[in-house]
Design a protein around this motif. Structure first.
Motif, short mmCIF file in Angstrom:
data_model
loop_
_atom_site.label_atom_id
_atom_site.label_comp_id
_atom_site.label_asym_id
_atom_site.label_seq_id
_atom_site.Cartn_x
_atom_site.Cartn_y
_atom_site.Cartn_z
N ILE A 1 -9.97 -15.68 -26.70
CA ILE A 1 -9.90 -14.52 -26.46
C ILE A 1 -9.56 -14.00 -24.85
O ILE A 1 -8.54 -13.31 -24.80
CB ILE A 1 -11.44 -13.38 -26.90
N ARG A 2 -10.23 -14.79 -24.03
CA ARG A 2 -10.06 -14.67 -22.72
C ARG A 2 -8.78 -15.31 -22.40
O ARG A 2 -7.92 -14.57 -21.60
CB ARG A 2 -11.27 -15.58 -21.89
N LEU A 3 -8.20 -16.39 -23.12
CA LEU A 3 -6.82 -16.60 -22.76
C LEU A 3 -5.91 -15.61 -23.12
O LEU A 3 -4.95 -15.43 -22.52
CB LEU A 3 -6.57 -18.21 -23.45
N LYS A 4 -5.99 -15.22 -24.30
CA LYS A 4 -4.84 -14.35 -24.97
C LYS A 4 -4.93 -12.92 -24.12
O LYS A 4 -3.99 -12.39 -23.65
CB LYS A 4 -5.44 -13.60 -26.39
N GLN A 5 -6.16 -12.63 -23.39
CA GLN A 5 -6.11 -11.59 -22.19
C GLN A 5 -5.37 -11.99 -21.10
O GLN A 5 -4.76 -10.95 -20.40
CB GLN A 5 -7.65 -11.01 -22.16
N THR A 6 -5.70 -13.23 -20.80
CA THR A 6 -5.03 -13.60 -19.21
C THR A 6 -3.39 -13.50 -19.55
O THR A 6 -2.81 -13.09 -18.74
CB THR A 6 -5.28 -15.04 -19.17
N VAL A 7 -3.00 -13.99 -20.58
CA VAL A 7 -1.32 -14.02 -20.69
C VAL A 7 -0.89 -12.64 -21.18
O VAL A 7 0.31 -12.48 -21.07
CB VAL A 7 -0.88 -15.10 -21.76
N SER A 8 -1.74 -11.85 -21.47
CA SER A 8 -1.49 -10.34 -21.76
C SER A 8 -1.63 -9.40 -20.61
O SER A 8 -1.13 -8.24 -20.76
CB SER A 8 -2.21 -9.92 -23.03
N SER A 9 -2.09 -9.91 -19.59
CA SER A 9 -2.23 -9.24 -18.33
C SER A 9 -1.06 -8.78 -17.65
O SER A 9 0.07 -9.41 -17.62
CB SER A 9 -3.05 -9.99 -17.38
N PRO A 10 -1.07 -7.51 -17.09
CA PRO A 10 0.04 -6.96 -16.29
C PRO A 10 0.53 -7.94 -15.15
O PRO A 10 1.57 -8.04 -14.84
CB PRO A 10 -0.62 -5.84 -15.60
N GLU A 11 -0.38 -8.59 -14.58
CA GLU A 11 -0.23 -9.68 -13.64
C GLU A 11 0.74 -10.60 -13.96
O GLU A 11 1.78 -11.14 -13.27
CB GLU A 11 -1.31 -10.53 -12.96
N LEU A 12 0.62 -11.24 -15.21
CA LEU A 12 1.58 -12.23 -15.66
C LEU A 12 2.95 -11.61 -16.10
O LEU A 12 3.92 -12.17 -15.98
CB LEU A 12 0.85 -13.10 -16.87
N THR A 13 2.62 -10.49 -16.90
CA THR A 13 3.80 -9.68 -17.41
C THR A 13 5.01 -9.38 -16.45
O THR A 13 6.15 -9.46 -16.49
CB THR A 13 3.62 -8.82 -18.36
N SER A 14 4.27 -8.99 -15.43
CA SER A 14 5.30 -8.40 -14.23
C SER A 14 5.89 -9.52 -13.59
O SER A 14 6.90 -9.42 -13.22
CB SER A 14 4.19 -7.77 -13.12
N ALA A 15 5.11 -10.86 -13.37
CA ALA A 15 5.77 -11.92 -12.85
C ALA A 15 6.97 -12.61 -13.84
O ALA A 15 8.02 -12.91 -13.28
CB ALA A 15 4.79 -13.14 -12.50
#
Length: 262
Positions: free
Chosen positions: A77-91
């Motif tokens: 669940i934490r992994l899914k939240q991580t790759v869904s984060s605005p930080e990664l999406t913006s990058a």
């Protein structure tokens, strides 16, 4: 969570250059992607092959899949939240210049893949439109979680040219390696049959990114292609199978028969 600074402008520019310069289609490799302890926990908590809830055993693939993270370790669940984060999406948006990459939270949008000895995935391009949400698939992100993977076991992620005549990239599925690549009509990829010990499996997490569909795009499901060395029988059977499958699924798609596409 991440082992990289995803806001570092200089790093983002280098990744953007690497992505755009890659052949045979645009892709990027980021090693040591997650914090080490996080990646180790994911690898340790990865479900067994028996626990995977979807299994493929066809002429073009032999692998297992799982996307119900509520039944797994909280780390996923934490992994899914991580790759869904605005930080990664913006990058990702800065690297690829694909505007507003979206995520869809079903098995067509994310999950786990796993394969043991003799697992394989033939060369293919992925479905281009989400069968339910009708968004265009633009990017694949794959995170490998294979500690101590050896080259002679095979299982490398292969990128082939548009004619599927030459393998131009062979990327080992080593621990904590992230591969981001563009999905289009020539992004042919897969992996050859694995020859690993019986107690070893090839483990990965996948996340797809979507966007508003381009004009005049026509739906297709996965399209498998034969490598040059395949048997004559397979070279005959696979194009027929893929043509029939895609014609039927395209009909279901445009008739709105979503239940037949799930």
């Amino acid at each position: 969570m991440f082992n990289k600074d995803l806001t570092d402008i200089e790093q983002l520019e280098q990744w953007k250059k690497n992505f755009n310069d890659a052949k045979p289609f645009r892709f990027l490799i980021i090693d040591d992607f997650l914090e080490l302890s996080f990646a180790q926990d994911l690898a340790k908590s990865f479900p067994s092959l028996e626990e995977m809830n979807i299994k493929y055993k066809g002429i073009n693939e032999r692998k297992s899949e799982h996307s119900d993270f509520n039944k797994l370790s909280p780390s996923f669940i934490r992994l899914k939240q991580t790759v869904s984060s605005p930080e990664l999406t913006s990058a990702i948006e800065k690297i690829t210049e694909i505007q507003n990459p979206e995520l869809i939270n079903d098995r067509y949008g994310y999950g786990l893949h796993q394969g043991g000895k003799d697992s394989f995935l033939d060369i293919h391009v992925d479905y281009n439109l989400h069968p339910i949400e009708r968004k265009q698939r633009r990017l694949n992100l794959i995170l490998f979680l294979n500690d101590g993977w050896k080259e002679n076991w095979g299982g490398a992620l292969e990128f082939w040219n548009k004619d599927v005549s030459v393998c131009e990239q062979s990327i080992l599925p080593v621990f904590n390696r992230c591969v981001l690549f563009e999905c289009n009509e020539v992004s042919f990829h897969g992996y050859s049959k694995i020859n690993c010990p019986a107690d070893v499996t090839r483990k990965s997490f996948y996340q797809y990114y979507f966007s508003k569909p381009e004009d005049k795009i026509v739906y297709h499901d996965t399209i498998f292609k034969n490598k040059p060395e395949e048997s004559i029988n397979k070279k005959i059977v696979v194009p027929i199978k893929e043509g029939l499958k895609n014609n039927v699924k395209r009909l279901f798609y445009y008739l709105g028969l979503k239940r037949f596409l799930k």
